[in-house]
Scaffold this motif. Structure first.
Motif, short mmCIF file in Angstrom:
data_model
loop_
_atom_site.label_atom_id
_atom_site.label_comp_id
_atom_site.label_asym_id
_atom_site.label_seq_id
_atom_site.Cartn_x
_atom_site.Cartn_y
_atom_site.Cartn_z
N CYS A 113 -6.43 4.59 9.54
CA CYS A 113 -7.08 5.76 9.18
C CYS A 113 -6.83 6.66 10.49
CB CYS A 113 -8.24 5.61 8.53
SG CYS A 113 -9.53 5.21 9.44
N LYS A 114 -6.95 8.02 10.27
CA LYS A 114 -7.08 9.18 11.23
C LYS A 114 -8.37 9.21 11.84
CE LYS A 114 -3.35 11.52 9.35
NZ LYS A 114 -2.89 12.65 8.75
N ASP A 115 -9.59 9.05 10.50
CA ASP A 115 -10.88 9.39 11.21
C ASP A 115 -11.60 8.51 10.03
OD1 ASP A 115 -13.54 10.46 10.39
OD2 ASP A 115 -12.86 12.05 12.07
N ALA A 116 -12.40 7.23 10.51
CA ALA A 116 -13.04 6.50 9.68
C ALA A 116 -14.07 7.10 8.76
CB ALA A 116 -13.52 5.39 10.67
N ALA A 120 -6.76 -7.82 23.37
CA ALA A 120 -6.33 -6.78 24.00
C ALA A 120 -7.32 -5.67 24.13
CB ALA A 120 -5.11 -6.05 23.15
N PRO A 121 -7.39 -4.94 25.01
CA PRO A 121 -8.42 -3.71 25.22
C PRO A 121 -8.04 -2.66 24.38
CG PRO A 121 -7.22 -3.98 27.30
CD PRO A 121 -6.57 -5.05 26.37
N ASP A 122 -8.53 -2.44 23.36
CA ASP A 122 -8.06 -1.67 22.32
C ASP A 122 -9.16 -1.39 21.38
OD1 ASP A 122 -6.55 0.13 20.81
OD2 ASP A 122 -5.16 -1.43 20.05
N PRO A 123 -10.02 -0.35 21.71
CA PRO A 123 -11.42 0.10 21.03
C PRO A 123 -10.85 0.35 19.38
CG PRO A 123 -10.90 1.64 22.50
CD PRO A 123 -9.88 0.67 22.71
N TYR A 124 -11.62 0.04 18.41
CA TYR A 124 -11.37 0.27 16.97
C TYR A 124 -12.86 0.31 16.31
CZ TYR A 124 -12.05 -4.74 15.97
OH TYR A 124 -12.55 -5.79 15.77
N PHE A 128 -2.68 11.60 -2.87
CA PHE A 128 -2.65 11.04 -1.48
C PHE A 128 -3.91 10.95 -0.76
CE2 PHE A 128 1.71 11.86 -1.96
CZ PHE A 128 2.36 10.95 -1.26
N ASP A 129 -4.37 10.28 -0.11
CA ASP A 129 -5.83 10.30 0.44
C ASP A 129 -5.69 10.98 1.99
OD1 ASP A 129 -4.99 8.71 2.99
OD2 ASP A 129 -5.99 6.97 2.47
N PRO A 130 -6.98 11.44 2.56
CA PRO A 130 -6.67 12.33 3.85
C PRO A 130 -5.82 11.64 5.11
CG PRO A 130 -8.74 11.31 3.68
CD PRO A 130 -8.21 10.94 2.38
N ASN A 131 -5.43 10.51 5.00
CA ASN A 131 -4.60 9.88 5.98
C ASN A 131 -2.98 9.98 5.61
OD1 ASN A 131 -6.99 8.77 7.55
ND2 ASN A 131 -7.06 7.76 5.63
N GLY A 132 -2.73 10.34 4.45
CA GLY A 132 -1.34 10.28 3.99
C GLY A 132 -0.82 9.06 3.14
N HIS A 133 -1.93 8.13 2.80
CA HIS A 133 -1.57 6.91 2.13
C HIS A 133 -1.64 7.23 0.55
CE1 HIS A 133 -2.13 4.38 5.47
NE2 HIS A 133 -3.48 5.01 5.77
N ARG A 134 -0.50 6.90 -0.09
CA ARG A 134 -0.48 7.43 -1.38
C ARG A 134 -1.14 6.14 -2.00
NH1 ARG A 134 4.60 7.31 -5.80
NH2 ARG A 134 4.05 9.30 -6.63
N LEU A 135 -2.11 6.59 -3.20
CA LEU A 135 -2.77 5.88 -4.10
C LEU A 135 -2.26 6.10 -5.63
CD1 LEU A 135 -6.22 6.69 -2.57
CD2 LEU A 135 -4.70 4.85 -2.16
N GLU A 136 -2.47 5.07 -6.39
CA GLU A 136 -2.09 5.12 -7.73
C GLU A 136 -3.55 4.51 -8.62
OE1 GLU A 136 0.78 2.88 -11.14
OE2 GLU A 136 1.07 2.38 -8.90
N LEU A 137 -3.84 5.27 -9.44
CA LEU A 137 -4.72 4.74 -10.52
C LEU A 137 -4.03 4.31 -11.82
CD1 LEU A 137 -8.07 6.94 -10.02
CD2 LEU A 137 -7.28 4.92 -8.77
N ALA A 138 -4.27 2.94 -12.15
CA ALA A 138 -3.46 2.63 -13.43
C ALA A 138 -4.48 2.23 -14.55
CB ALA A 138 -2.48 1.48 -12.82
N ALA A 164 -9.98 -1.91 3.35
CA ALA A 164 -10.68 -1.60 4.74
C ALA A 164 -9.61 -0.78 5.51
CB ALA A 164 -10.65 -2.84 5.49
N PHE A 165 -10.18 -0.10 6.50
CA PHE A 165 -9.31 0.92 7.41
C PHE A 165 -9.70 0.65 8.76
CE2 PHE A 165 -9.37 3.04 3.25
CZ PHE A 165 -8.13 3.47 3.11
N PHE A 166 -8.69 0.91 9.61
CA PHE A 166 -8.93 0.96 11.13
C PHE A 166 -8.92 2.24 11.86
CE2 PHE A 166 -7.89 -3.65 10.58
CZ PHE A 166 -8.68 -4.34 11.57
N GLU A 167 -9.68 2.83 12.47
CA GLU A 167 -9.37 3.80 13.49
C GLU A 167 -8.99 3.33 14.69
OE1 GLU A 167 -11.34 7.98 15.11
OE2 GLU A 167 -12.28 7.00 13.37
N LEU A 168 -7.91 3.90 15.30
CA LEU A 168 -7.48 3.46 16.55
C LEU A 168 -7.16 4.59 17.40
CD1 LEU A 168 -4.67 0.94 15.14
CD2 LEU A 168 -7.18 0.37 15.89
#
Length: 178
Positions: free
Chosen positions: A13-16, A45-49, A125-135, A63-67
């Motif tokens: 994600c862009k912003d958690a 690896a030194p990579d805050p998330y 689409f969610d605010p991160n650009g991920h396409r969602l489907e509700l079925a 789940a989502f990771f902000e990196l």
């Protein structure tokens, strides 16, 4: 080995905070957990998330990771946007249509309902650009049984020809006859 269930599915994600608030507001998910580290546990690896977890119902966790130290998010440019998506099941057509109305009232563009014969769905689409489907499932036991009977034959034919098999043409022509 037999898998019990999916523990969680993780996306970037862009912003958690924005992501959690969006899923809580628009899809009624509950925010269940946040984990933040300055080092990746598996690689060191030194990579805050920031890793956030949402209850997607039925024991499912999204789940989502902000990196923040990684290059900006992007998508697989070799795959059409309609392919990569997360499909979430709702309990009824009434819920599907009410959710569509609620999303549109919030300014979210929604495609559908799209009729897939055994289920109907909406896409957005969610605010991160991920396409969602509700079925919402609408198939009959007979429909599911017919699809179950031909799945292996369809897969075999596809693997040999890379052309859509016609074993389940009834799904698109409105008949239940093969």
């Amino acid at each position: 080995m037999l898998i019990q269930k999916i523990h969680h599915v993780a996306y970037r994600c862009k912003d958690a905070k924005e992501t959690v608030e969006w899923y809580v507001k628009h899809l009624d998910m509950k925010f269940v957990l946040a984990i933040a580290e300055n080092e990746v546990p598996s690689t060191k690896a030194p990579d805050p998330y920031m890793h956030v977890f949402l209850d997607a119902g039925g024991g499912n966790v999204l789940a989502f990771f902000e990196l923040p130290s990684q290059p900006a998010m992007d998508r697989d440019r070799n795959t059409p946007t309609w392919v990569q998506h997360l499909a979430l099941k709702v309990d009824s057509m009434d819920t599907l249509l009410a959710t569509k109305a609620r999303l549109e009232a919030a300014g979210i563009e929604v495609v559908g309902p799209t009729d897939h014969t055994i289920f109907k769905s909406i896409y957005f689409f969610d605010p991160n650009g991920h396409r969602l489907e509700l079925a919402a499932d609408v198939g009959t036991p007979e429909m599911y049984a017919k699809l179950d009977e031909v799945k292996w034959d369809m897969l075999k034919e596809w693997s040999e020809t890379r052309r859509a098999p016609r074993h389940a043409a009834w799904m698109h022509d409105g008949s239940l006859a093969q």
